[in-house]
Every structure is written in C-alpha cells, then in structure tokens.
Write an enzyme that holds these catalytic residues in place. Sequence first.
Site, PDB file in Angstrom:
ATOM      1  N   GLY A 194       1.926   2.730  -2.489  1.00  0.00           N
ATOM      2  CA  GLY A 194       1.307   3.874  -3.719  1.00  0.00           C
ATOM      3  C   GLY A 194       0.103   4.534  -2.983  1.00  0.00           C
ATOM      4  O   GLY A 194       0.100   5.817  -3.267  1.00  0.00           O
TER       5      GLY A 194
ATOM      6  N   GLY B 125       0.846  -1.314  -0.011  1.00  0.00           N
ATOM      7  CA  GLY B 125       0.008  -0.102   0.005  1.00  0.00           C
ATOM      8  C   GLY B 125       0.781   1.337   0.159  1.00  0.00           C
ATOM      9  O   GLY B 125       0.330   2.179   0.432  1.00  0.00           O
TER      10      GLY B 125
ATOM     11  N   HIS C 203      -7.529   5.461 -24.619  1.00  0.00           N
ATOM     12  CA  HIS C 203      -7.730   4.819 -23.383  1.00  0.00           C
ATOM     13  C   HIS C 203      -8.218   5.959 -22.358  1.00  0.00           C
ATOM     14  O   HIS C 203      -7.352   6.523 -21.576  1.00  0.00           O
ATOM     15  CB  HIS C 203      -6.338   4.254 -22.731  1.00  0.00           C
ATOM     16  CG  HIS C 203      -6.130   3.139 -23.424  1.00  0.00           C
ATOM     17  ND1 HIS C 203      -6.208   1.916 -23.216  1.00  0.00           N
ATOM     18  CD2 HIS C 203      -4.948   2.706 -24.417  1.00  0.00           C
ATOM     19  CE1 HIS C 203      -5.700   0.985 -23.820  1.00  0.00           C
ATOM     20  NE2 HIS C 203      -4.929   1.389 -24.523  1.00  0.00           N
TER      21      HIS C 203
ATOM     22  N   CYS D   2      -9.613   0.735 -27.054  1.00  0.00           N
ATOM     23  CA  CYS D   2      -8.390   0.100 -27.827  1.00  0.00           C
ATOM     24  C   CYS D   2      -8.625  -1.030 -28.621  1.00  0.00           C
ATOM     25  O   CYS D   2      -9.491  -1.157 -29.594  1.00  0.00           O
ATOM     26  CB  CYS D   2      -7.184   0.150 -27.038  1.00  0.00           C
ATOM     27  SG  CYS D   2      -5.870   0.453 -27.925  1.00  0.00           S
TER      28      CYS D   2
ATOM     29  N   GLU E  95      -9.822   5.666 -19.922  1.00  0.00           N
ATOM     30  CA  GLU E  95      -9.751   5.465 -18.376  1.00  0.00           C
ATOM     31  C   GLU E  95      -8.602   6.017 -17.742  1.00  0.00           C
ATOM     32  O   GLU E  95      -8.357   6.215 -16.455  1.00  0.00           O
ATOM     33  CB  GLU E  95      -9.570   3.994 -18.308  1.00  0.00           C
ATOM     34  CG  GLU E  95      -8.337   3.370 -18.809  1.00  0.00           C
ATOM     35  CD  GLU E  95      -8.319   2.737 -20.162  1.00  0.00           C
ATOM     36  OE1 GLU E  95      -9.113   3.163 -20.956  1.00  0.00           O
ATOM     37  OE2 GLU E  95      -7.789   1.962 -20.679  1.00  0.00           O
TER      38      GLU E  95
HETATM   39  N1  GLN Z   1      -2.970  -4.631 -29.595  1.00  0.00           N
HETATM   40  C1  GLN Z   1      -3.524  -3.609 -30.066  1.00  0.00           C
HETATM   41  C2  GLN Z   1      -2.635  -2.668 -30.691  1.00  0.00           C
HETATM   42  O1  GLN Z   1      -1.507  -2.694 -30.479  1.00  0.00           O
HETATM   43  C3  GLN Z   1      -4.281  -2.739 -29.254  1.00  0.00           C
HETATM   44  C4  GLN Z   1      -3.449  -2.234 -27.956  1.00  0.00           C
HETATM   45  C5  GLN Z   1      -4.221  -1.867 -26.876  1.00  0.00           C
HETATM   46  O2  GLN Z   1      -5.400  -2.419 -26.602  1.00  0.00           O
HETATM   47  N2  GLN Z   1      -3.780  -1.018 -26.024  1.00  0.00           N
HETATM   48  O3  GLN Z   1      -3.002  -1.818 -31.709  1.00  0.00           O
END
Ligand code: GLN
Length: 532
Positions: A7, A5, A507, A376, A509
């Site tokens: 982090g 913990g 991403h 992604c 997220e």
């Molecule tokens: N493998 C896929 C790519 O390289 C997606 C990568 C990911 O999901 N971060 O484009």
Amino acid sequence: MSGVGKGIATSSIALLLQSRGFKISPIKIDPYLNVDAGTMNPTEHGEVFVLKSGLETDQDMGSYERFLGRDLNSENYMTGGAVYKSVIDRERALGYGGKCVEPVPHIPEEVIRRIVAAGTKDKSDITIVEVGGTLGEYQSVMFIEAARSLKIANPDDVLFVLVSYLPVPGKLGEMKTKPTQYAVRTMNSYGVQPDIIIARGEVAIDAKRKEKIASSSGVRIEQVISAPDVDSIYDVPLNFEADNLATIVMKLLKLKAKKPVDLAPWKGFVKKVQNTKSEVRIGIVGKYFSSGDFILADSYLSVIEALKYAAYHAGKKPIIDWLSADEFEGGRANVKKLDAYDGIIVPGGFGERGIEGKLRVIEYVRTHKIPYLGLCYGMQLMVVEYARNMLGLKGATTAEIDPKAKYRVIDIMPGQKQKLVEGDIGGSMRLGAYPAYLKEGTVARAAYKAEMVHERHRHRYEVNPEYVASLEKAGLVFSGISPDEKLMEIAELPKSKHPFFLGTQAHPEFTARPLTSHPLFDAFIKAASKKK
Ligand code: GLN
C-alpha cells in the site's frame, strides 16, 4: 504478501509520478469475496476506510488519498466479491447472450473493464493497480490473469512491480533472497515477468544480493529497489526517489515528465516529523485491542494519522497511547490515569463491549477539563454521558445496546430499523459525505471557519431528536446540524465551560492529510497543547 508494504509502495510511486505532473489513478484490488470491506471486523482486516461516495473500502485507499492529497472514486476500489457479483448479475440479465459464463475469461474481463473505468473517470495518465494479498493464493489468480492479458494487449503500456520480502533470519543474521526468487518463479508461472522488484526488509539490500536477485529473476540490477524498514512511512517516497524509481517507471512506460519534479511540500512535512521535539500526549480509548499493537494501530489508522498531521502542524510531536476501554470499568478502574494526557479521543465503534468504560472516561475528562474529541460513537457516548449525569436520566443509553431502554438518547435513524429487520446489513448504513450547517459563535464554527462543511459518515444511530431540547437546556450545544435540521452532527460544550469538549457524528479523520491537516483535529491539538 499481505502487510509487507504494498500500500505504501503504491502510494509512494503514485506520489512521485504525480509530483512530475502526471494524473494518477490508484486502484486497490482486494481478492476476498466480501463485496466491500464494510462487513469485516477491524481486528481482522484493519480500519474500514469510507470514501466520499460512501463506499466502504480498505485502509490502503486511505494511504492513497493521504499521499496524493485528493479524494478517490468508488471505481478505484474493487473486491473479488464485487467483481464476481457483477459477472453473476450480468449473467442473470442474459448479458452474456446465452454463452457459458466461466471464471476465465469473464472474471478477468470484468477486472479489466473496472481498471479502465477508474482511469477513464480520473482522466489519468497512469493507473496504478495494487493487487492485495499474497502471490500464489487461489483468490488472486483471476486478478493476475487480468494483469497478464492487459500486458499482452498493451505490451508497451503495462509494467509490473513485485513487492517482495527479504527476511533476515535471527540465527543467520544475513538477508535471504530465496523467497524472492520463488516469488518471481510463481509470478512467471502465471505468465507474468516483474519489471521492477521492491526489496522490502528490515535492512537495506546490499549490492551482492541485488545482483543475485537481478540475475536469478531477469530484472536489471538498477530495477531492484531497496526498501528497508523506516521510522516513518513518509520517508518511503523520498527513499524511492533517491533510487530513481519514478525515472525507471517513466523510462519503461516511455513517458516524459510533464514538469520538473517538485517534492518540496512533502520534504517540508518529513522535516517536521524528524525534527519536532516538544510533545503532546494523546490517549485513544478503544476496544479493538485484542490482537496486539500491530492490529490496534491498523484499526484506528486514519485517527492516528489525523492526530499526527495536526500535531506536526502545531509544532508538536504526538505521543499516542492506547487505552483499553475495559480497564476503566468496575471497581478497580483507575480514571486518574487520564490526568497524564493532554487530550483524549474516543473513536468510532460498534456494540456493547467497553461502553461503560468509555462513559466513565468521558465523564472524567468533562469534569476535569481534559480536552476531548469524540468521533462518531465517541460523540454518541458523549451525549449519553451528558444525559445520565447532567440531565439525570438514569440508565440513558443508545438503542444499539438496548433497543427497549427507557431513555434512548441515541436512537436508530428512521429508515435503518427496517434494514436491520430484513438483514440488509452490508453497505446499508448512512455512508459517505453529507453536509452540515455550523452555528455561529461555536467551537466547531471557529475551527472550520466555514458555515457549511461536508464530512464522511458511517453510522446507523443518531441523537434522538426528542432529547435535543432538554440536552441543550442542560448546556450541551449542538453546533453542527444537517441542512434539514433533523440530524445533530456536532455536539460541544462552550469554551467558557470546557477548554475543548466536542464530538462529531462524522469521521473527520478520513479527510485529514499530511499537507492539509484537519481543522477539528487542529483545534483539538491546540487545546491539548495548552493543557498544564
Ligand atoms: N455504532 C454507531 C452507529 O452505528 C457508531 C458508528 C461509528 O462509530 N462509526 O451509529
């Protein structure tokens, strides 16, 4: 030790000091020799957290960004490999002027140079450095040595916090302080004395054991801080505040708060976490399941966090389930199971395993109108599924799996091919924040409420431009595109066709935060909450 913990402790101290008006620069040191975290399998080391700059780092950097509510610089992360590499590169350039280059002092000097550079770039009042791994490991020695010499040079400006684990062995049923006493002794053998000890354990440390640790370690009793396991990591800063941790830090560093402490926004969020009852059920379909639940949650940490923030923001309690992609492959696959979810996510990923299962899931949620968010790889596979089933391209796939396939609807990006041939793998993907233009009248545009957005990326493959026109003709909308119109960044189905079916090459997220949840996750959760 790792996983205890540190982090969250670092993030919490940072938050408490930031709430008093200080500018904080948190730094994560990973002692291993990988130059960055990008080359490690998530089941080995948890999620790879990508900074705005594109640096691939440790998941703790994600915690810092989430707790502090801001982006961090590349300077805030270093690995043993990066440090050694700088020293060796400098030696090759005759940067040491003919001297013998040695681990000590040259490695610690480079560590200190980097710590100072991070603080300077942030114009920080206080820099907080987390040394990863376990005290006593060979690989951390150089970093502890750097810390020791920083303290020698700046005795009033450096303090040490030891995060230690106090086990409660099953048979004994009582908390043991011995391992902590040994940890302090190990620290002392490096010439470092802890000022504060954070006592991590299943339960709160009692007064008797606090006293024992204090007397055996030479730490004042009020500087032994109790840190029992909690239901939610977001309680940790508030527990530390109740134990006056920030006040102790300020006293030791001889600093005065810059403004009265303000934790109201944080407390507001914690209240939502504690009191929300109405549930929203989300399934994450992934493949990094091999090492059990603990690792699993770590592999997709930012996705889980982003889901939580959006859910609480919408007044919902998130129930998150792990669905292994392989369980949807072959004849026995029970896709009907997906009906039990209000929404499905296929997160980022690499390679072949579990692909067919994910494609089946995507087909099912598309045709059964279950809200879907693809991140992604989850966006790329959404395009593959659409090409197979709506365009009739049999065997359509991504070049990542079959570079010679007839219908490579996802192909390698120009410029990436040569890198793979040359074995230039580390840190060579399309990484970091890039802009995307959002088309008017789309789900993405309505969610973001903006024409241009910046999101972090980590990929080598892209929607093959040759198929864009026919995919669009078949009804798929590319609602986000790069400003040069070459890269398809977001794909979706219109609201009239599906309650929420959207994938992003980015991403999102990574930029979701407790106090400012992410618009795409918000839109996904909103749609999921409406599912009957
Ligand atoms: N493998 C896929 C790519 O390289 C997606 C990568 C990911 O999901 N971060 O484009």
